[in-house]
Design an enzyme around this catalytic site. Sequence first.
Site, PDB file in Angstrom:
ATOM      1  N   LYS A  26       2.685   3.059  -4.855  1.00 39.56           N
ATOM      2  CA  LYS A  26       4.038   3.047  -5.578  1.00 39.56           C
ATOM      3  C   LYS A  26       3.883   2.199  -7.129  1.00 39.56           C
ATOM      4  O   LYS A  26       4.311   2.501  -8.065  1.00 39.56           O
ATOM      5  CB  LYS A  26       5.221   2.907  -4.986  1.00 39.56           C
ATOM      6  CG  LYS A  26       5.601   3.941  -3.971  1.00 39.56           C
ATOM      7  CD  LYS A  26       6.884   3.784  -3.324  1.00 39.56           C
ATOM      8  CE  LYS A  26       6.872   2.702  -2.619  1.00 39.56           C
ATOM      9  NZ  LYS A  26       6.257   2.522  -1.391  1.00 39.56           N
ATOM     10  N   ARG A 101      15.827   3.752  -0.089  1.00 37.64           N
ATOM     11  CA  ARG A 101      15.062   4.038   1.035  1.00 37.64           C
ATOM     12  C   ARG A 101      15.895   4.840   1.950  1.00 37.64           C
ATOM     13  O   ARG A 101      15.516   4.883   3.143  1.00 37.64           O
ATOM     14  CB  ARG A 101      14.493   2.531   1.486  1.00 37.64           C
ATOM     15  CG  ARG A 101      13.573   1.834   0.463  1.00 37.64           C
ATOM     16  CD  ARG A 101      12.968   0.741   1.263  1.00 37.64           C
ATOM     17  NE  ARG A 101      11.730   0.067   0.511  1.00 37.64           N
ATOM     18  CZ  ARG A 101      10.868  -0.614   0.855  1.00 37.64           C
ATOM     19  NH1 ARG A 101      11.257  -1.407   2.135  1.00 37.64           N
ATOM     20  NH2 ARG A 101      10.142  -1.175   0.072  1.00 37.64           N
ATOM     21  N   ARG A 140      -5.684  -3.944   2.396  1.00 39.33           N
ATOM     22  CA  ARG A 140      -5.126  -4.426   1.466  1.00 39.33           C
ATOM     23  C   ARG A 140      -4.818  -6.083   1.529  1.00 39.33           C
ATOM     24  O   ARG A 140      -4.886  -6.566   2.387  1.00 39.33           O
ATOM     25  CB  ARG A 140      -3.337  -3.764   1.507  1.00 39.33           C
ATOM     26  CG  ARG A 140      -2.802  -4.221   0.116  1.00 39.33           C
ATOM     27  CD  ARG A 140      -1.238  -3.431   0.065  1.00 39.33           C
ATOM     28  NE  ARG A 140      -0.238  -3.588   1.209  1.00 39.33           N
ATOM     29  CZ  ARG A 140       0.683  -3.150   1.222  1.00 39.33           C
ATOM     30  NH1 ARG A 140       1.127  -2.296   0.108  1.00 39.33           N
ATOM     31  NH2 ARG A 140       1.655  -3.326   2.043  1.00 39.33           N
ATOM     32  N   ARG A 173      -1.208  -9.297   4.912  1.00 35.31           N
ATOM     33  CA  ARG A 173       0.033  -9.664   5.532  1.00 35.31           C
ATOM     34  C   ARG A 173       0.033  -8.904   6.933  1.00 35.31           C
ATOM     35  O   ARG A 173      -0.983  -8.089   7.237  1.00 35.31           O
ATOM     36  CB  ARG A 173       1.040  -8.503   4.822  1.00 35.31           C
ATOM     37  CG  ARG A 173       1.297  -8.852   3.470  1.00 35.31           C
ATOM     38  CD  ARG A 173       2.120  -7.783   2.597  1.00 35.31           C
ATOM     39  NE  ARG A 173       2.884  -7.101   3.199  1.00 35.31           N
ATOM     40  CZ  ARG A 173       3.636  -5.987   2.763  1.00 35.31           C
ATOM     41  NH1 ARG A 173       3.759  -5.904   1.567  1.00 35.31           N
ATOM     42  NH2 ARG A 173       4.435  -5.156   3.479  1.00 35.31           N
ATOM     43  N   ARG A 184       4.799   1.430  11.465  1.00 31.06           N
ATOM     44  CA  ARG A 184       5.250   1.407  10.266  1.00 31.06           C
ATOM     45  C   ARG A 184       5.317   2.701   9.857  1.00 31.06           C
ATOM     46  O   ARG A 184       6.210   3.203   9.051  1.00 31.06           O
ATOM     47  CB  ARG A 184       4.499   0.463   9.250  1.00 31.06           C
ATOM     48  CG  ARG A 184       4.764  -0.999   9.489  1.00 31.06           C
ATOM     49  CD  ARG A 184       4.090  -1.900   8.578  1.00 31.06           C
ATOM     50  NE  ARG A 184       4.319  -1.706   7.191  1.00 31.06           N
ATOM     51  CZ  ARG A 184       3.745  -1.908   6.231  1.00 31.06           C
ATOM     52  NH1 ARG A 184       2.544  -2.310   6.286  1.00 31.06           N
ATOM     53  NH2 ARG A 184       3.897  -1.807   4.895  1.00 31.06           N
TER      54      ARG A 184
END
Length: 231
Positions: A26, A101, A140, A173, A184
């Site tokens: 995004k 969201r 990531r 993270r 998730r």
Amino acid sequence: MSQAILQQHSSEKPVVVLLGGPGSGKGTHGQALAKSLGYRHLSTGTHFRDHILRETSLGRQAKEFIKAGQLVPDEVTNKLVQTMLGDGGSASGFVLDGYPRSVDQAEALDVMVPLLECVVTQSLYLVVSEEEMVRRLSGRLTCRACGQSFHETSRPPVLEGVCDACGGELFRRADDEPATIRQRVAVFQQVIRPLLEFYRGTGRLLEVAAEGPVEEVTARVIKAAAMVHNR
């Protein structure tokens, strides 16, 4: 959104809602789309971090929930988005990344935008498979200072462990560890379904295949947006 609705709101600034799961790109595609349209890219995550660093009232409220491992309540998030759009100044439109969201947030957005002389013209959903999300997120890297994202294989930094944008430290993270990613993704799939139905029901949903080379996906996103904005 139909051409008639766009004409009805022609004097208002358009807001494009960008939807997608974790690792869907995004931020990357949102920035490229905003540049293509001449709009401003607004990321709720980036703005929350900014408010927290500046210790504003919104930042202090958000920090309390984040430190407790809780979601920031809609009341606080909605206020942040209202502030982001209201501070838009001379921007001709906005690409909104990270919000809404939930259906409640989407409804709140539709209520607030007319007060800010804006209108939500469309939502673009970046479609990525579960396996691809896991692959992307497990590699990531995120900058501690500015929040910019990189990837160990598909988008590595010039210098290992160093952010290209600001020179900050890159880290992985905790929620990007493979053991937590699938959970998730499962939660996201449950949450996104009613939100997609909300925008589909109002004729503002366009789905974009978001797997493949970054440049090709960005081109698809821009083309999808042009289907509405060039009418």
